[in-house]
Design a protein around this motif. Structure first.
Motif, PDB file in Angstrom:
ATOM      1  N   ALA A 158       0.717  -1.415   0.049  1.00  0.00           N
ATOM      2  CA  ALA A 158      -0.018  -0.071  -0.123  1.00  0.00           C
ATOM      3  C   ALA A 158       0.766   1.308  -0.133  1.00  0.00           C
ATOM      4  N   LEU A 159       2.040   1.215   0.427  1.00  0.00           N
ATOM      5  CA  LEU A 159       3.000   2.286   0.359  1.00  0.00           C
ATOM      6  C   LEU A 159       3.906   2.638  -0.834  1.00  0.00           C
ATOM      7  N   GLY A 160       3.459   1.536  -1.771  1.00  0.00           N
ATOM      8  CA  GLY A 160       4.017   1.730  -3.275  1.00  0.00           C
ATOM      9  C   GLY A 160       5.033   1.044  -3.672  1.00  0.00           C
ATOM     10  N   ALA A 161       5.301  -0.321  -2.853  1.00  0.00           N
ATOM     11  CA  ALA A 161       6.205  -1.286  -3.119  1.00  0.00           C
ATOM     12  C   ALA A 161       5.986  -1.999  -4.532  1.00  0.00           C
ATOM     13  N   ARG A 162       6.863  -1.810  -5.499  1.00  0.00           N
ATOM     14  CA  ARG A 162       6.683  -2.675  -6.653  1.00  0.00           C
ATOM     15  C   ARG A 162       7.756  -3.635  -6.840  1.00  0.00           C
ATOM     16  N   ILE A 163       9.157  -3.464  -5.861  1.00  0.00           N
ATOM     17  CA  ILE A 163       9.951  -4.552  -5.543  1.00  0.00           C
ATOM     18  C   ILE A 163       9.739  -4.589  -4.266  1.00  0.00           C
ATOM     19  N   LEU A 164       9.526  -6.203  -3.940  1.00  0.00           N
ATOM     20  CA  LEU A 164       9.255  -6.664  -2.509  1.00  0.00           C
ATOM     21  C   LEU A 164      10.205  -7.640  -2.117  1.00  0.00           C
ATOM     22  N   ILE A 165      10.799  -7.468  -1.029  1.00  0.00           N
ATOM     23  CA  ILE A 165      11.823  -8.425  -0.428  1.00  0.00           C
ATOM     24  C   ILE A 165      11.163  -8.859   0.796  1.00  0.00           C
ATOM     25  N   LEU A 166      11.048 -10.305   0.607  1.00  0.00           N
ATOM     26  CA  LEU A 166      10.316 -11.103   1.749  1.00  0.00           C
ATOM     27  C   LEU A 166      11.880 -11.992   2.307  1.00  0.00           C
ATOM     28  N   ASP A 167      11.891 -11.549   3.726  1.00  0.00           N
ATOM     29  CA  ASP A 167      12.868 -12.506   4.607  1.00  0.00           C
ATOM     30  C   ASP A 167      12.086 -13.715   5.062  1.00  0.00           C
ATOM     31  N   GLU A 168      12.215 -14.764   4.805  1.00  0.00           N
ATOM     32  CA  GLU A 168      12.133 -16.050   5.394  1.00  0.00           C
ATOM     33  C   GLU A 168      10.508 -15.863   5.390  1.00  0.00           C
ATOM     34  N   PRO A 169       9.507 -15.899   4.528  1.00  0.00           N
ATOM     35  CA  PRO A 169       8.094 -15.474   4.766  1.00  0.00           C
ATOM     36  C   PRO A 169       7.254 -16.564   5.166  1.00  0.00           C
TER      37      PRO A 169
END
Length: 511
Positions: A158-169
Motif C-alpha cells: 500500500a506504500l507503493g512497493a513494486r519490488i518486494l523483499i521477503l525475508d523467510e516469509p
C-alpha cells in the motif's frame, strides 16, 4: 516474467565492517514480474546486501541501477520512494494499533494516505488485489502470526512497493499457511511486481521461484539460474560448497543418532496435570502431563498456536499456571523465578532468540556473559571486562561463530551465528534440562545441522531435552519419544521411530 532488460541491477557490491569484509564484488539482477530466490548459508551476506538495497547500509563500492538508471539510496526513505519495500522476519507492526493505524504511522511521505479513510481503503484494495482477507480495523495484537504477515505485506504494498523483499516469509507458518503465502507471492509476480525471496526451504525455491542467485562467504557463486533446470541437491551443493546427502531438502539431518536414554535414570522434568490460561483468559493448557528423563530428547509436535508458546513460557518461569505441578530434577519449580530455575539446571533456547534471549544492541561478549554476571563470575562490585572479552573470544573460536568479535554488536550477526552465541551460553556445565523451542527456525542447512548436533551432544552427556517444534521432520530426526499437543492438550505419545502419518493423525485428533 519479463525477458527484457532487468528492472534492478546490483553490480560489484563491496561492504566491510571494520576489518571484516562481508561482501566481495557481489552482483544481483531482478527482472520484472519474477520471483527471484536469494540463497546462502547464514552469514553468506544476503541480509547485508538487502540492507544496502533498502538504505540501512551504504556500499563501499559498486553500483545500483533501477530501470537502467543509477539508483542512489542513502537512507530507508530513499528506497521506499523508489518503490522498494521489505518484509522482515520480525514484523514492523505495533501490536496496540489497528492495521489502518500502522499504515498511517508509516505514511509520512505519502500524502494520499494521510486520512484514516484513505489508508483503510488502500489496505482493502491491496488485500483484494493479491487475494488476502484482511480486516483493517483489527488490532494487530489480536492477529495470528500468519495474519500479521499478510498485514505487513499489504502495508508495504500500500506504500507503493513494486519490488518486494521477503525475508523467510514461511519460517513461522504452518504447511497450509505456507502454501497459501507462496501462491500469493506468485500472484504478486503475475500482476507485475518483482519479488526477492530469501528462504532456507529449498522446496519453496524449486516450486515457486523463477530464478535463483546463491551467495557463499560474501560472494556470488551462482547468479540468475533458472530453477526449472535445478535440483534441490544441486542448489544445496552450491550453497554449501559440497554435497550433503544426509540432509533433507529443508536441512534436516536424516541420520538419526542412537538413543542415549537412561532407562532407569531420573525424570529431570516431570509435568503433572498442568493447566494455564492465555493472556485473554481463554484456556491455553489443559491437564498437560509429560516427563523427560536424563539422556532423552522428547519431541513435542503440533501445529503452532496450540499451547506450545504458553508451555514454554510457563516452564521458563515467565507465565503462571492455574494448577498442576512442574518438577525440575526433583524440585518443585512452580513459583520459582527464571533465575532460580536456572540454578536447578534449566537452560532455554526460545523460539524468538532476539526478543527473548539476546540483546541486539549489546556486544557479543555482553550477551555471552548475561547469565553469569549476576553470579559474580566477573566480579561483584566492578566487572572484569578483560575476562569477559577473553572468555567471549574463546567461545567464538570454539563454536566457530563467523564474523564475530567480542566487542561486535550482537544485532549485526546472521541468524545462524546469533543462534550459535545462544547455544554457547546456554549449553554449559550446569545444564541438566534443555528446553528448545523451534531451535532451527529461519536457519540454513549447515546451521540447522549444527543445532541438531548440539542437542544430541547435550543428551549424550546426560541432559534431558524437551524439543518443541512445528517441524515434523525435525521431531522425527531427533526424538527418542514423541508427544503431540493440540488445543492445549496432550493427544498421545509415540515412539521415536513413529511415521509422519502417525504424528499427523494425533495432530488431527484421531487416535
Amino acid at each position: 516474467m519479463s525477458q527484457g532488460s532487468p528492472l534492478l541491477t546490483l553490480s560489484a557490491i563491496d561492504k566491510s565492517f571494520d576489518i571484516h569484509r562481508v561482501l566481495n564484488s557481489v552482483s544481483f539482477e531482478l527482472a520484472r514480474g519474477e520471483v527471484h530466490a536469494l540463497l546462502g548459508e547464514n552469514g553468506a551476506g544476503k541480509s547485508t546486501l538487502m540492507n544496502i538495497l533498502i538504505g540501512v547500509y551504504s556500499a563501499d563500492a559498486g553500483k545500483l541501477e533501477l530501470e537502467g538508471k543509477p539508483l542512489k539510496i542513502g537512507k530507508p526513505s530513499d528506497s521506499a520512494r523508489q518503490g522498494i519495500g521489505m518484509v522482515h522476519q520480525h514484523f514492523r507492526l505495533v501490536d496496540r494499533l489497528t492495521l489502518t493505524e500502522n499504515l498511517l504511522l508509516a505514511a509520512d511521505d505519502h500524502p494520499q494516505l494521510k486520512s484514516r479513510a484513505a489508508a483503510r481503503e488502500a489496505l482493502l484494495n491491496t488485500a483484494k488485489e493479491i487475494g488476502f482477507t484482511l480486516n483493517p480495523d483489527c488490532q494487530v495484537g489480536e492477529l495470528s502470526v500468519a495474519e500479521k504477515q499478510r498485514a505487513e505485506i499489504c502495508k508495504v504494498l500500500a506504500l507503493g512497493a513494486r519490488i518486494l523483499i521477503l525475508d523467510e516469509p514461511t519460517a513461522v507458518l504452518t504447511d497450509s499457511e505456507a502454501s497459501s503465502m507462496l501462491a500469493a507471492i506468485r500472484r504478486m509476480a503475475e500482476s507485475g511486481r518483482s519479488i526477492i525471496l530469501i528462504t532456507h526451504k529449498l522446496r519453496e525455491v524449486v516450486g515457486f521461484s523463477h530464478r535463483v542467485t546463491i551467495m557463499r562467504r560474501g560472494e556470488t557463486v551462482a547468479a540468475g539460474l533458472d530453477t526449472s533446470d535445478l535440483s534441490i541437491e544441486k542448489i544445496s551443493s552450491l550453497m554449501m560448497g559440497s554435497s550433503s546427502t544426509s540432509l533433507s531438502p529443508d536441512g534436516i539431518d536424516s541420520k538419526k543418532a542412537p538413543s542415549n536414554v537412561q532407562e532407569h535414570g531420573p525424570d529431570l522434568l516431570a509435568i503433572s496435570h498442568l493447566n494455564a490460561r492465555r493472556d485473554d483468559g481463554a484456556p491455553a493448557l489443559t491437564d498437560v502431563s509429560l516427563r523427560v528423563r536424563a539422556g532423552e530428547i522428547l519431541g513435542l509436535a503440533g501445529v503452532g498456536g496450540n499451547g506450545q508458546h504458553e508451555l514454554t513460557e510457563l516452564l521458563s518461569g515467565i507465565r503462571s499456571a492455574s494448577s498442576g505441578s512442574v518438577m525440575i530434577d526433583g524440585a518443585d519449580a512452580l513459583g520459582l523465578s527464571p533465575r532460580q530455575r536456572r540454578k536447578l539446571g534449566l537452560r532455554v533456547i526460545p523460539a524468538d532468540r532476539m526478543a527473548s534471549a539476546l540483546v541486539s544492541d549489546l556486544s557479543i561478549a555482553a550477551n555471552l556473559s548475561l547469565t553469569s554476571v549476576v553470579s559474580g563470575r566477573f566480579g561483584r562490585l566492578w566487572l572484569n571486562r578483560r575476562r569477559m572479552q577473553r572468555e567471549a573470544q574463546a567461545s567464538i573460536e570454539q563454536h566457530e561463530i563467523a564474523g564475530a568479535r567480542p566487542s561486535g554488536r550482537m544485532g549485526l550477526l546472521s541468524g545462524g551465528n546469533a543462534q550459535k552465541v545462544l547455544l554457547a551460553r546456554e549449553i554449559d556445565s550446569g545444564m541438566k534440562l534443555l528446553l528448545a523451542h523451534s531451535p532451527t527456525r529461519g536457519l540454513d542447512i549447515r546451521a540447522s545441522a549444527l543445532v541438531h548436533q548440539r542437542l544430541r551432544e547435550a543428551a549424550a552427556k546426560g541432559a534431558a531435552c524437551l524439543l518443541v517444534s512445528e517441524d515434523v521432520e525435525e521431531i522425527m530426526a531427533l526424538s527418542d519419544r514423541i508427544c503431540v499437543i493440540s488445543a492445549g492438550k496432550i493427544m498421545g505419545e509415540l515412539p521415536g521411530d513413529a511415521s509422519a502419518a502417525d504424528i499427523g493423525r494425533l495432530i488431527l485428533g484421531h487416535e
